[in-house]
Motif scaffolding. Structure first.
Motif, PDB file in Angstrom:
ATOM      1  N   ALA A  88       0.820  -1.199   0.000  1.00 55.11           N
ATOM      2  CA  ALA A  88       0.000   0.000   0.000  1.00 55.11           C
ATOM      3  C   ALA A  88       0.859   1.257   0.000  1.00 55.11           C
ATOM      4  N   ASP A  89       0.233   2.336  -0.398  1.00 55.90           N
ATOM      5  CA  ASP A  89       0.895   3.634  -0.355  1.00 55.90           C
ATOM      6  C   ASP A  89       0.717   4.183   1.064  1.00 55.90           C
ATOM      7  N   PHE A  90       1.441   3.609   1.985  1.00 55.67           N
ATOM      8  CA  PHE A  90       1.329   3.996   3.398  1.00 55.67           C
ATOM      9  C   PHE A  90       2.701   4.358   3.933  1.00 55.67           C
ATOM     10  N   SER A  91       2.784   5.490   4.573  1.00 57.14           N
ATOM     11  CA  SER A  91       4.032   5.864   5.243  1.00 57.14           C
ATOM     12  C   SER A  91       3.711   6.874   6.322  1.00 57.14           C
ATOM     13  N   LEU A  92       4.635   7.017   7.252  1.00 54.06           N
ATOM     14  CA  LEU A  92       4.491   7.972   8.337  1.00 54.06           C
ATOM     15  C   LEU A  92       5.475   9.115   8.141  1.00 54.06           C
ATOM     16  N   THR A  93       5.088  10.303   8.584  1.00 56.54           N
ATOM     17  CA  THR A  93       6.023  11.422   8.577  1.00 56.54           C
ATOM     18  C   THR A  93       6.955  11.278   9.780  1.00 56.54           C
ATOM     19  N   ASP A  94       8.004  12.058   9.811  1.00 54.47           N
ATOM     20  CA  ASP A  94       8.936  12.003  10.945  1.00 54.47           C
ATOM     21  C   ASP A  94       8.225  12.338  12.253  1.00 54.47           C
ATOM     22  N   ALA A  95       7.325  13.320  12.205  1.00 55.41           N
ATOM     23  CA  ALA A  95       6.575  13.704  13.414  1.00 55.41           C
ATOM     24  C   ALA A  95       5.683  12.550  13.881  1.00 55.41           C
ATOM     25  N   GLN A  96       5.048  11.873  12.933  1.00 55.85           N
ATOM     26  CA  GLN A  96       4.203  10.732  13.293  1.00 55.85           C
ATOM     27  C   GLN A  96       5.041   9.585  13.848  1.00 55.85           C
ATOM     28  N   ARG A  97       6.233   9.377  13.271  1.00 52.47           N
ATOM     29  CA  ARG A  97       7.120   8.323  13.786  1.00 52.47           C
ATOM     30  C   ARG A  97       7.534   8.601  15.230  1.00 52.47           C
ATOM     31  N   HIS A 116      -5.102   1.334   7.863  1.00 56.46           N
ATOM     32  CA  HIS A 116      -4.268   2.510   7.601  1.00 56.46           C
ATOM     33  C   HIS A 116      -4.988   3.773   8.066  1.00 56.46           C
ATOM     34  N   ASN A 117      -6.266   3.886   7.679  1.00 58.32           N
ATOM     35  CA  ASN A 117      -7.046   5.069   8.061  1.00 58.32           C
ATOM     36  C   ASN A 117      -7.170   5.190   9.571  1.00 58.32           C
ATOM     37  N   SER A 118      -7.468   4.070  10.211  1.00 58.09           N
ATOM     38  CA  SER A 118      -7.650   4.078  11.663  1.00 58.09           C
ATOM     39  C   SER A 118      -6.355   4.454  12.372  1.00 58.09           C
ATOM     40  N   PHE A 119      -5.247   3.888  11.929  1.00 60.76           N
ATOM     41  CA  PHE A 119      -3.967   4.151  12.587  1.00 60.76           C
ATOM     42  C   PHE A 119      -3.560   5.614  12.418  1.00 60.76           C
ATOM     43  N   LEU A 120      -3.669   6.118  11.193  1.00 60.71           N
ATOM     44  CA  LEU A 120      -3.289   7.507  10.942  1.00 60.71           C
ATOM     45  C   LEU A 120      -4.185   8.480  11.705  1.00 60.71           C
ATOM     46  N   LYS A 121      -5.464   8.146  11.804  1.00 60.38           N
ATOM     47  CA  LYS A 121      -6.372   9.011  12.572  1.00 60.38           C
ATOM     48  C   LYS A 121      -5.943   9.063  14.037  1.00 60.38           C
ATOM     49  N   GLY A 122      -5.600   7.893  14.589  1.00 59.00           N
ATOM     50  CA  GLY A 122      -5.178   7.857  15.988  1.00 59.00           C
ATOM     51  C   GLY A 122      -3.909   8.651  16.231  1.00 59.00           C
ATOM     52  N   VAL A 123      -2.932   8.508  15.333  1.00 61.35           N
ATOM     53  CA  VAL A 123      -1.676   9.250  15.474  1.00 61.35           C
ATOM     54  C   VAL A 123      -1.935  10.753  15.337  1.00 61.35           C
ATOM     55  N   ASN A 124      -2.760  11.128  14.364  1.00 58.84           N
ATOM     56  CA  ASN A 124      -3.054  12.552  14.153  1.00 58.84           C
ATOM     57  C   ASN A 124      -3.832  13.149  15.314  1.00 58.84           C
ATOM     58  N   ASP A 125      -4.721  12.354  15.926  1.00 60.17           N
ATOM     59  CA  ASP A 125      -5.455  12.848  17.106  1.00 60.17           C
ATOM     60  C   ASP A 125      -4.492  13.139  18.254  1.00 60.17           C
ATOM     61  N   LEU A 126      -3.488  12.272  18.422  1.00 55.89           N
ATOM     62  CA  LEU A 126      -2.489  12.510  19.465  1.00 55.89           C
ATOM     63  C   LEU A 126      -1.649  13.738  19.136  1.00 55.89           C
ATOM     64  N   ALA A 127      -1.361  13.942  17.862  1.00 58.60           N
ATOM     65  CA  ALA A 127      -0.589  15.124  17.453  1.00 58.60           C
ATOM     66  C   ALA A 127      -1.370  16.403  17.750  1.00 58.60           C
ATOM     67  N   LYS A 128      -2.681  16.388  17.442  1.00 55.77           N
ATOM     68  CA  LYS A 128      -3.518  17.567  17.709  1.00 55.77           C
ATOM     69  C   LYS A 128      -3.605  17.867  19.197  1.00 55.77           C
ATOM     70  N   ALA A 129      -3.519  16.819  20.011  1.00 57.81           N
ATOM     71  CA  ALA A 129      -3.578  16.993  21.476  1.00 57.81           C
ATOM     72  C   ALA A 129      -2.208  17.308  22.070  1.00 57.81           C
ATOM     73  N   ASN A 167     -13.502   2.228   8.861  1.00 54.94           N
ATOM     74  CA  ASN A 167     -12.899   2.556  10.147  1.00 54.94           C
ATOM     75  C   ASN A 167     -11.782   1.604  10.555  1.00 54.94           C
ATOM     76  N   GLY A 168     -11.941   0.332  10.309  1.00 55.98           N
ATOM     77  CA  GLY A 168     -10.918  -0.628  10.685  1.00 55.98           C
ATOM     78  C   GLY A 168     -10.819  -0.827  12.186  1.00 55.98           C
ATOM     79  N   VAL A 169      -9.799  -1.571  12.602  1.00 56.21           N
ATOM     80  CA  VAL A 169      -9.547  -1.814  14.024  1.00 56.21           C
ATOM     81  C   VAL A 169      -9.103  -0.505  14.662  1.00 56.21           C
ATOM     82  N   PRO A 170      -9.605  -0.174  15.858  1.00 52.55           N
ATOM     83  CA  PRO A 170      -9.210   1.082  16.508  1.00 52.55           C
ATOM     84  C   PRO A 170      -7.692   1.200  16.677  1.00 52.55           C
ATOM     85  N   PHE A 171      -7.205   2.429  16.589  1.00 49.67           N
ATOM     86  CA  PHE A 171      -5.767   2.724  16.646  1.00 49.67           C
ATOM     87  C   PHE A 171      -5.076   2.094  17.850  1.00 49.67           C
ATOM     88  N   TRP A 172      -5.629   2.274  19.042  1.00 44.89           N
ATOM     89  CA  TRP A 172      -4.944   1.799  20.247  1.00 44.89           C
ATOM     90  C   TRP A 172      -4.795   0.283  20.248  1.00 44.89           C
TER      91      TRP A 172
END
Length: 201
Positions: A39-48, A89-102, A150-155
């Motif tokens: 898949a076209d999936f990757s994390l940014t340095d901040a997400q890593r 992928h969507n679920s994981f990225l959403k979880g990481v981005n939610d933590l970034a926003k917080a 939605n997929g499996v929840p991020f946590w």
């Protein structure tokens, strides 16, 4: 010596019910029984950085190596890219981005733990809904249809992949087990001392 990927499949057999269906399918992909288009999936340095911090909270460095020492963050990204489908992928990225926003990384360690504890509580409710939907629809359906976008929840994904990555790494195995080569002398051990490692034959 057992290969890393074989160890993953053995853990799947031992803990089958403890893993979600997408993770069991992902382990099957790594073993080579099924295929999936990368898949076209990757994390940014901040997400890593966030993934690394969360993984280290799950398995921190103590007298034994932590998740970062064992290379778990890179394992998580590799598994998601190579073995999971879009819903996860969507679920994981959403979880990481939610933590970034917080502002997760800006919090002190106690604040980060408090955020993850709340996330754990919320995920329990999400997983109940996820499991009920599986039971209602049944097992003989396409997993993408079942899980929707939605997929499996991020946590839940984060915990599963952290444990898989750690306990199939050389450092994780060495930190957790005493390796005894077989064939060799067999001694029945009935008295385990407190904090004594289990044996891996």
């Amino acid at each position: 010596m057992m290969k890393r990927r074989d160890a993953i499949s053995q853990i799947a057999l031992l803990l089958g019910g403890a893993f979600t269906a997408p993770t069991l399918m992902a382990m099957d992909v790594r073993k080579g029984n099924t295929s999936i288009v990368a898949a076209d999936f990757s994390l940014t340095d901040a997400q890593r950085q966030i993934v690394s911090a969360v993984a280290e909270h799950i398995i921190p460095r103590t007298s034994t190596p932590g998740a970062i020492d064992a290379g778990v963050p890179a394992f998580i990204e590799m598994m998601l890219k190579d073995c999971y489908k879009k819903p996860e992928h969507n679920s994981f990225l959403k979880g990481v981005n939610d933590l970034a926003k917080a502002n997760f990384l800006a919090q002190p360690a106690a604040g980060q733990v408090a955020m993850l504890t709340l996330l754990e509580a919320n995920t329990k409710d999400l997983m109940k809904s996820y499991s009920q939907k599986r039971i209602k629809v049944g097992d003989n359906v396409d997993k993408d249809t079942l899980e929707g976008a939605n997929g499996v929840p991020f946590w839940r994904l984060m915990k599963e992949l952290t444990l898989l990555g750690y306990y199939t790494s050389e450092k994780g195995i060495e930190a957790s087990f005493v390796y005894e080569p077989v064939p060799g002398k067999f001694e029945l051990i009935t008295d385990m001392k407190p904090s004594q490692k289990s044996f891996m034959y």
